[in-house]
Write an enzyme that holds these catalytic residues in place. Structure first.
Site, PDB file in Angstrom:
ATOM      1  N   GLU A   1       0.640  -1.201  -0.115  1.00 22.37           N
ATOM      2  CA  GLU A   1       0.022  -0.014  -0.001  1.00 22.37           C
ATOM      3  C   GLU A   1       0.851   1.176   0.111  1.00 22.37           C
ATOM      4  OE1 GLU A   1      -3.278   0.251   2.827  1.00 22.37           O
ATOM      5  OE2 GLU A   1      -2.567   2.551   3.095  1.00 22.37           O
TER       6      GLU A   1
ATOM      7  N   GLU B   1      -1.856  11.081   3.947  1.00 23.73           N
ATOM      8  CA  GLU B   1      -2.840  10.928   5.123  1.00 23.73           C
ATOM      9  C   GLU B   1      -2.822  12.109   5.959  1.00 23.73           C
ATOM     10  OE1 GLU B   1      -4.185   6.555   6.085  1.00 23.73           O
ATOM     11  OE2 GLU B   1      -1.895   6.689   6.181  1.00 23.73           O
TER      12      GLU B   1
END
Length: 277
Positions: free
Chosen positions: A153, A158
């Site tokens: 990933e 984020e």
């Protein structure tokens, strides 16, 4: 002072356009560095381009103890005035008999845009608020090396709504959960917050290195990772796709509180993908 900083401007770190031409300066910089545009969405139409994006409908959050229900309603996912709007609302939606306190949106390019290596640029404005979790990230289009996180990933950006001047960039890899591993680093804005205005979030992914930039400033490089039983550069040598979403709650950010004011929006001006010949 680096050439990249000069390219993006000295007065403000936001993307600017060259007054004497129609090509944005960031695009010129990418082309000069050997990257060539292969896919983009400028969100100039009246609705989402479904040839490029799929919209997830999910009544059970995102697997991280999140509190939202993802819908394809225009209240949660829409295109307005040249921006993709992903909106979180405290409206207790119901899908197939499941009700949650919050609704939001999640879009992805899987099987519409899948790439092995490239430069990925997203110009976006984040929301602010306790328990708000927008993300710009990538997942493998096929789990060639096994379930998460053995196939990898890539988190381009984020963000915790309660820490509005900080963004995190992370790789997840290794074996399947709970034997997975990760590398992460955060970037702190020197002035203001990511909710004040738009910023450009960039990832450059090459076979032996992955680099993260904010407004043209390099803040992280990674060149060490692994996947159980597979040689380097696995798992980051297979096609990945892009995801944009706005989660509410979850282990990363905690729950909203009385100071979190809904609705809240992740606004995306453009998404551009470059590759080298």
């Amino acid at each position: 002072m680096s050439p990249t900083q000069i390219t993006y401007g000295l007065i403000t770190p936001v993307l600017i356009s060259c007054w004497f031409c129609a090509v944005p300066i960031a695009a010129l910089h990418a082309e000069e560095s050997g990257w060539h545009l292969v896919w983009s969405d400028e969100f100039d139409g009246e609705r989402l381009d479904y040839s490029k994006w799929g919209v997830e409908v999910n009544a059970f959050g995102g697997g991280n103890e999140e509190l939202q229900l993802y819908t394809d309603r225009p209240e949660n996912v829409r295109v307005v005035d040249g921006n993709l709007i992903i909106e979180a609302r405290a409206d207790r939606p119901n899908i197939s008999g499941t009700t949650r306190d919050y609704s939001s949106g999640k879009v992805r390019t899987k099987h519409r845009g899948d790439w092995t290596y490239g430069r990925f640029e997203v110009r976006a404005q984040m929301p602010a608020g306790q328990g708000i979790w927008p993300a710009i990230w990538m997942l493998p289009s096929e789990e060639s090396y096994g379930a998460w996180a053995a196939s990898g990933e890539i988190d381009i950006a984020e963000y915790k709504g309660q820490e509005p001047s900080r963004v995190h960039g992370t790789l997840h890899f290794g074996d399947q959960w709970p034997k997975n591993a990760s590398h992460t680093k955060h970037y702190e804005l020197p002035i203001g917050t990511f909710a004040d205005r738009f910023h450009v979030f960039t990832l450059e992914w090459e076979p032996d290195q992955i680099r993260w930039y904010i407004d043209g400033d390099l803040y992280q490089s990674q060149d060490h990772w692994h996947s159980a039983g597979q040689p380097f550069p696995a798992p980051f040598n297979k096609p990945f796709h892009l995801l944009l979403n706005l989660a509410v709650g979850g282990r990363f950010v905690g729950a909203p509180d009385s100071n979190t004011t809904f609705p809240l929006q992740l606004r995306v001006d453009y998404v551009r993908v470059y590759q080298k010949s």
